[in-house]
Write a protein that holds these residues in place. Structure first.
Motif, PDB file in Angstrom:
ATOM      1  N   PHE A   1      -8.763   8.216   2.576  1.00  0.00           N
ATOM      2  CA  PHE A   1      -8.006   9.736   1.793  1.00  0.00           C
ATOM      3  C   PHE A   1      -9.392  10.060   1.188  1.00  0.00           C
TER       4      PHE A   1
ATOM      5  N   TYR B   1      -7.532   2.398   5.098  1.00  0.00           N
ATOM      6  CA  TYR B   1      -7.586   3.133   4.494  1.00  0.00           C
ATOM      7  C   TYR B   1      -8.249   4.151   4.221  1.00  0.00           C
TER       8      TYR B   1
ATOM      9  N   THR C   1      -1.287   2.651  -2.009  1.00  0.00           N
ATOM     10  CA  THR C   1      -2.246   2.203  -2.125  1.00  0.00           C
ATOM     11  C   THR C   1      -3.113   3.512  -3.184  1.00  0.00           C
TER      12      THR C   1
ATOM     13  N   MET D   1     -11.183   2.555   2.257  1.00  0.00           N
ATOM     14  CA  MET D   1     -10.266   1.783   1.168  1.00  0.00           C
ATOM     15  C   MET D   1     -10.101   0.708   2.315  1.00  0.00           C
TER      16      MET D   1
ATOM     17  N   PRO E   1       1.575   0.847   1.612  1.00  0.00           N
ATOM     18  CA  PRO E   1       1.185   2.204   2.162  1.00  0.00           C
ATOM     19  C   PRO E   1       0.929   3.139   0.965  1.00  0.00           C
TER      20      PRO E   1
ATOM     21  N   GLU F   1      -3.851   6.194   7.232  1.00  0.00           N
ATOM     22  CA  GLU F   1      -3.390   4.670   7.817  1.00  0.00           C
ATOM     23  C   GLU F   1      -4.817   4.677   8.782  1.00  0.00           C
TER      24      GLU F   1
END
Lengths: 118, 118
Positions: free
Chosen positions: B35, B33, A105, B95, A102, B52
């Motif tokens: 962000f 994921y 990413t 993502m 992770p 996550e």
């Protein structure tokens, strides 16, 4: 450690012309993605390259094409420019070799190329 | 296909105060994921924080924290002790996994302009 670099920073083109934008990924990264960001909007995915091939493509016409070189740098080409192609074009790099860690990413972005079509 | 929605176009906050930026998303994926990216006037996208989906614990990075509600598909960003340097556009992004380069495409929301007042 150089980050993602894009050139040129600004560009003015005439409708109907062709343009090439360039991107060098962050050191250690092998995957380059291109995004189009219209004024006041979020970036839209154009396509992604790794191993010198286009791997994914967003909803963009064939006028948008690209290339990746053996050193992982990439070009975005746009043919027959339209006024609506005026936007900020962002390049982002990632690494496929990072696996599913992770912490790896994160996509690193360049400062973009501002394209104006007149 | 995934969608990311940021319904607040602009927000303003007094320096040293706390502000929360909202984001909702839609996906049929179970592993992904999320962000938050910051884009200052310099145009370069900077990662603020990541989450996550398989982790129940909300991510924190110094003054930045998220409230991740997986069932509600909600992912808000809280900025504590706002600073003038926090003035920027903020983008929520998605993502999908597994992360193998081929899946590292980001889907962005439209963004929110945050202004921090002195």
């Amino acid at each position: 450690d150089a980050g993602v670099t894009q050139s040129p920073t600004h560009l003015i083109k005439t409708r109907g012309q062709q343009v090439t934008l360039r991107c060098s990924p962050k050191s250690g990264h092998d995957t380059v993605s291109w995004y189009q960001q219209a004024l006041g909007q979020g970036p839209q995915f154009i396509f992604q390259y790794y191993e010198e091939e286009e791997r994914q493509r967003g909803n963009f016409p064939d006028r948008f094409s690209g290339h990746q070189f053996p050193n992982y740098s990439s070009e975005l080409n746009v043919n027959a420019l339209l006024l609506g192609d005026s936007a900020l074009y962002l390049c982002a790099s990632t690494s496929r070799l990072s696996g599913q860690n992770p912490l790896n990413t994160e996509a690193f972005f360049g400062q973009g190329t501002r394209l104006t079509v007149v | 296909a995934q969608t990311v929605t940021q319904s607040q176009p602009e927000m303003s906050v007094q320096e040293a105060e706390t502000v929360t930026l909202s984001c909702t998303y839609d996906t049929s994926e179970n592993n992904y994921y999320l962000f938050w990216y910051k884009q200052p006037p310099s145009r370069q996208m900077i990662l603020v924080i990541r989450q996550e989906a398989y982790k129940q614990q909300n991510a924190t990075e110094n003054r930045f924290s998220v409230n991740f509600q997986k069932a509600a598909k909600s992912f808000s960003l809280k900025i504590s002790d706002s600073q003038l340097g926090d003035t920027a556009m903020y983008f929520c992004a998605f993502m999908k996994l597994p992360y193998t380069g081929a899946n590292s495409k980001l889907t962005f929301g439209k963004g929110i302009t945050l202004s921090v007042r002195p």
